[in-house]
Design a protein around this motif. Structure first.
Motif, short mmCIF file in Angstrom:
data_model
loop_
_atom_site.label_atom_id
_atom_site.label_comp_id
_atom_site.label_asym_id
_atom_site.label_seq_id
_atom_site.Cartn_x
_atom_site.Cartn_y
_atom_site.Cartn_z
N GLU A 78 0.82 -1.20 0.00
CA GLU A 78 0.00 0.00 0.00
C GLU A 78 0.86 1.26 0.00
N VAL A 79 1.95 1.23 0.75
CA VAL A 79 2.84 2.39 0.82
C VAL A 79 3.52 2.62 -0.54
N ARG A 80 3.92 1.55 -1.19
CA ARG A 80 4.53 1.68 -2.53
C ARG A 80 3.52 2.26 -3.53
N ALA A 81 2.30 1.77 -3.49
CA ALA A 81 1.27 2.28 -4.40
C ALA A 81 1.00 3.76 -4.10
N PHE A 82 0.93 4.11 -2.83
CA PHE A 82 0.75 5.50 -2.42
C PHE A 82 1.88 6.37 -2.95
N ALA A 83 3.11 5.90 -2.83
CA ALA A 83 4.27 6.66 -3.30
C ALA A 83 4.18 6.92 -4.80
N ARG A 84 3.78 5.89 -5.57
CA ARG A 84 3.64 6.06 -7.03
C ARG A 84 2.58 7.09 -7.37
N VAL A 85 1.43 7.00 -6.70
CA VAL A 85 0.34 7.94 -6.97
C VAL A 85 0.74 9.35 -6.55
N LEU A 86 1.31 9.47 -5.37
CA LEU A 86 1.68 10.79 -4.86
C LEU A 86 2.70 11.47 -5.76
N GLU A 87 3.59 10.71 -6.32
CA GLU A 87 4.61 11.26 -7.21
C GLU A 87 3.98 11.89 -8.46
N LEU A 88 2.88 11.32 -8.93
CA LEU A 88 2.25 11.77 -10.17
C LEU A 88 1.27 12.92 -9.99
N LEU A 89 0.70 13.07 -8.81
CA LEU A 89 -0.34 14.08 -8.61
C LEU A 89 0.25 15.48 -8.46
N PRO A 90 -0.41 16.48 -9.07
CA PRO A 90 -0.01 17.88 -8.84
C PRO A 90 -0.20 18.24 -7.37
N LYS A 91 0.71 19.01 -6.85
CA LYS A 91 0.67 19.41 -5.44
C LYS A 91 0.04 20.79 -5.30
N PRO A 92 -0.56 21.07 -4.19
CA PRO A 92 -0.77 20.23 -3.02
C PRO A 92 -1.90 19.22 -3.22
N VAL A 93 -1.76 18.11 -2.49
CA VAL A 93 -2.71 17.00 -2.55
C VAL A 93 -3.51 16.97 -1.25
N LEU A 94 -4.82 16.77 -1.38
CA LEU A 94 -5.69 16.53 -0.23
C LEU A 94 -6.16 15.08 -0.31
N ALA A 95 -5.71 14.26 0.64
CA ALA A 95 -6.11 12.85 0.69
C ALA A 95 -7.21 12.68 1.72
N PHE A 96 -8.13 11.74 1.45
CA PHE A 96 -9.20 11.51 2.42
C PHE A 96 -9.59 10.05 2.49
N CYS A 97 -10.18 9.72 3.62
CA CYS A 97 -10.82 8.43 3.87
C CYS A 97 -11.98 8.75 4.82
N ARG A 98 -12.46 7.82 5.58
CA ARG A 98 -13.61 8.10 6.44
C ARG A 98 -13.31 9.22 7.44
N THR A 99 -12.20 9.09 8.16
CA THR A 99 -11.85 10.09 9.18
C THR A 99 -10.55 10.84 8.87
N GLY A 100 -9.79 10.37 7.90
CA GLY A 100 -8.48 10.93 7.59
C GLY A 100 -7.35 10.11 8.19
N ARG A 101 -7.68 9.16 9.03
CA ARG A 101 -6.66 8.38 9.74
C ARG A 101 -5.84 7.48 8.80
N ARG A 102 -6.52 6.76 7.91
CA ARG A 102 -5.79 5.88 6.96
C ARG A 102 -4.87 6.69 6.06
N SER A 103 -5.40 7.81 5.57
CA SER A 103 -4.60 8.66 4.69
C SER A 103 -3.39 9.21 5.44
N SER A 104 -3.59 9.61 6.68
CA SER A 104 -2.47 10.10 7.50
C SER A 104 -1.45 9.00 7.73
N ARG A 105 -1.94 7.81 8.04
CA ARG A 105 -1.04 6.67 8.29
C ARG A 105 -0.23 6.34 7.05
N LEU A 106 -0.87 6.36 5.89
CA LEU A 106 -0.14 6.13 4.64
C LEU A 106 0.99 7.14 4.48
N HIS A 107 0.69 8.40 4.73
CA HIS A 107 1.69 9.45 4.57
C HIS A 107 2.82 9.27 5.57
#
Length: 127
Positions: A78-107
């Motif tokens: 999951e972290v590798r997939a996140f890294a690939r996606v994050l590299e491609l997205l224009p910044k700044p990025v707003l990530a979300f999930c139900r509460t923000g916890r999963r997205s924060s943990r990924l980061h």
């Protein structure tokens, strides 16, 4: 902005579930991309699907990526997939999930795993 946002750095922030009407405020806050980490249907029928969010984001000029993470227990894949996606997205990025916890943990894992990996690679290249 009415939705609570946690800014991790200048390029990345997290929040809880976004709705279609929130996306105008996301643009107004200066974000260029949205990363959805919440699996479609996890919150039942009231949760907007990633396809509807993607269409609305595109209408507003936002990049959109869907990387569903079903659990806060984030693994290396999951972290590798996140890294690939994050590299491609224009910044700044707003990530979300139900509460923000999963997205924060990924980061957090991304910073811990890939920052040390990048530093190691740079040191090896310097030798």
């Amino acid at each position: 902005m009415d939705i609570p946002i946690v800014r991790h750095d200048d390029a990345f922030a997290t929040t809880g579930q976004l709705c279609l009407h929130d996306l105008d405020r996301v643009v107004a806050a200066g974000f260029r991309s949205i990363l959805c980490n919440r699996p479609d249907g996890e919150g039942g029928a009231e949760q907007p699907g990633s396809e509807a969010l993607s269409v609305r984001a595109e209408q507003l000029g936002l990049a959109f990526a869907y990387l569903p993470i079903p659990s806060v227990d984030v693994g290396e894949d999951e972290v590798r997939a996140f890294a690939r996606v994050l590299e491609l997205l224009p910044k700044p990025v707003l990530a979300f999930c139900r509460t923000g916890r999963r997205s924060s943990r990924l980061h957090e894992r991304y910073l811990a795993d890939f920052t040390s990996y990048a530093a190691q690679r740079a040191q090896e290249s310097a030798c």
